[in-house]
Scaffold this motif. Structure first.
Motif, short mmCIF file in Angstrom:
data_model
loop_
_atom_site.label_atom_id
_atom_site.label_comp_id
_atom_site.label_asym_id
_atom_site.label_seq_id
_atom_site.Cartn_x
_atom_site.Cartn_y
_atom_site.Cartn_z
N VAL A 90 0.84 -1.21 0.00
CA VAL A 90 0.00 0.00 0.00
C VAL A 90 0.87 1.25 0.00
O VAL A 90 2.04 1.22 0.34
N ASN A 91 0.23 2.36 -0.35
CA ASN A 91 0.90 3.65 -0.34
C ASN A 91 1.00 4.18 1.09
O ASN A 91 0.03 4.14 1.84
N HIS A 92 2.18 4.64 1.45
CA HIS A 92 2.35 5.32 2.74
C HIS A 92 2.76 6.76 2.48
O HIS A 92 3.17 7.12 1.37
N ASN A 93 2.65 7.57 3.51
CA ASN A 93 3.06 8.97 3.41
C ASN A 93 3.83 9.33 4.68
O ASN A 93 3.25 9.53 5.73
N VAL A 94 5.14 9.33 4.56
CA VAL A 94 5.99 9.49 5.74
C VAL A 94 6.09 10.96 6.11
O VAL A 94 6.49 11.79 5.30
N THR A 129 4.85 10.26 11.55
CA THR A 129 3.49 9.77 11.35
C THR A 129 3.29 9.43 9.87
O THR A 129 4.19 9.60 9.06
N CYS A 130 2.09 8.94 9.56
CA CYS A 130 1.75 8.63 8.17
C CYS A 130 0.44 9.32 7.85
O CYS A 130 -0.55 9.15 8.58
N SER A 131 0.41 10.10 6.80
CA SER A 131 -0.79 10.87 6.48
C SER A 131 -1.91 10.00 5.91
O SER A 131 -3.04 10.45 5.78
N VAL A 132 -1.58 8.75 5.56
CA VAL A 132 -2.61 7.85 5.04
C VAL A 132 -3.24 7.03 6.17
O VAL A 132 -4.45 6.82 6.21
N HIS A 133 -2.41 6.58 7.10
CA HIS A 133 -2.87 5.69 8.18
C HIS A 133 -2.63 6.39 9.52
O HIS A 133 -1.49 6.41 10.03
N PRO A 134 -3.70 6.95 10.11
CA PRO A 134 -3.53 7.79 11.30
C PRO A 134 -2.97 7.05 12.52
O PRO A 134 -2.49 7.69 13.44
N TRP A 135 -3.03 5.71 12.51
CA TRP A 135 -2.53 4.98 13.67
C TRP A 135 -1.00 4.80 13.63
O TRP A 135 -0.38 4.44 14.60
N MET A 136 -0.42 5.02 12.46
CA MET A 136 1.03 4.78 12.33
C MET A 136 1.80 5.89 13.02
O MET A 136 1.59 7.07 12.76
N ARG A 137 2.73 5.48 13.87
CA ARG A 137 3.48 6.46 14.65
C ARG A 137 4.79 5.84 15.13
O ARG A 137 4.79 4.74 15.68
CU LIG Z 1 0.90 4.49 6.12
#
Ligand SMILES: [Cu+2]
Length: 247
Positions: free
Chosen positions: A138-142, A177-185
């Motif tokens: 999937v696409n992530h946004n670091v 964080t990741c702008s696509v998946h708010p739980w990623m930290r």
């Molecule tokens: Cu992500």
């Protein structure tokens, strides 16, 4: 390499601050006498009941969710079975002589796997390369939410080339964080020298090859904040310090 830059600033008479990289480059190169270097070690303890971490709801992205056999829990607070705290950044906050420390040639790595950052707390040196991977389909946004260093926010598609970044200023710690998946930290601690560690599943840390001296040692946890203590490391000595957090 920095000398012409410094000259330019001086001749130009500008009031702009000299970039930190130029200042540190003008410092003497750090030298540790291995015959008198010692070790600082300790544990990060946790008293009281460990807070329950919520399960992460990945249902909005099945490609994330199906990579896990069971729901993932937030990693904000992880208390180990021996009552120690994981993911605490510990470093020599003060006391080292002013010097420029050369970062290791090997990059530190931050992976995105199962839509979770790995590791959750990362220590890196000023100027050291950070290699960022996307192991997911999937696409992530670091999003590096630095305050001292320049923040950046970049997408990273699946199977994209690895990203390479570095941080030129000491900054302990900032979230990624990741702008696509708010739980990623995750969190990154940038140290100007190599004397830092992150506690793992036994809650201990060990800083090796430290020159003798009197130091302020600081522990930083993403939720419980900072704690510090002082110690003196004798030549070729072993000094210990424990930190205690509680709920
Ligand atoms: Cu992500």
């Amino acid at each position: 390499m920095a000398a012409p830059l410094l000259l330019l600033v001086a001749c130009g008479g500008t009031t702009q601050p000299v970039p930190k990289t130029d200042i540190t480059a003008s410092l003497p190169e750090a030298h540790v006498d291995e015959s008198t270097a010692g070790t600082i070690s300790g544990r990060v303890l946790f008293t009281g009941d460990a807070p329950r971490m919520p399960e992460i709801d990945m249902s909005s992205n099945p490609q994330c969710e199906r990579q896990h056999k069971s729901p993932q829990k937030a990693e904000t607070v992880i208390v180990n079975s021996n009552k120690t705290l994981r993911n605490v950044f510990v470093w020599v906050e003060d006391g080292l002589p002013k010097a420029h420390w050369t970062p290791p040639a090997q990059a530190a790595t931050l992976d995105q796997k199962g839509c979770v950052y790995e590791p959750h707390m990362l220590g890196i040196m000023e100027g050291q390369q950070l290699e960022i991977l996307n192991s997911d389909p999937v696409n992530h946004n670091v999003h590096a939410e630095c305050k001292v260093n320049a923040a950046w926010n970049e997408s990273q598609p699946p199977r994209a080339e690895h990203k390479y970044k570095h941080f030129d200023e000491s900054e302990v710690v900032f979230p990624v964080t990741c702008s696509v998946h708010p739980w990623m930290r995750s969190y990154i601690g940038v140290s100007p020298h190599p004397f830092f560690a992150v506690t793992g599943d036994d809650g201990t840390f060990s800083l090796k090859g430290v020159p003798p001296g009197t130091y302020t040692i600081e522990a930083v946890h993403e939720k419980f904040g900072k704690k510090e203590g002082k110690l003196t490391l004798a030549p070729s000595g072993m000094a210990t310090i424990d930190f205690t957090y509680g709920s």
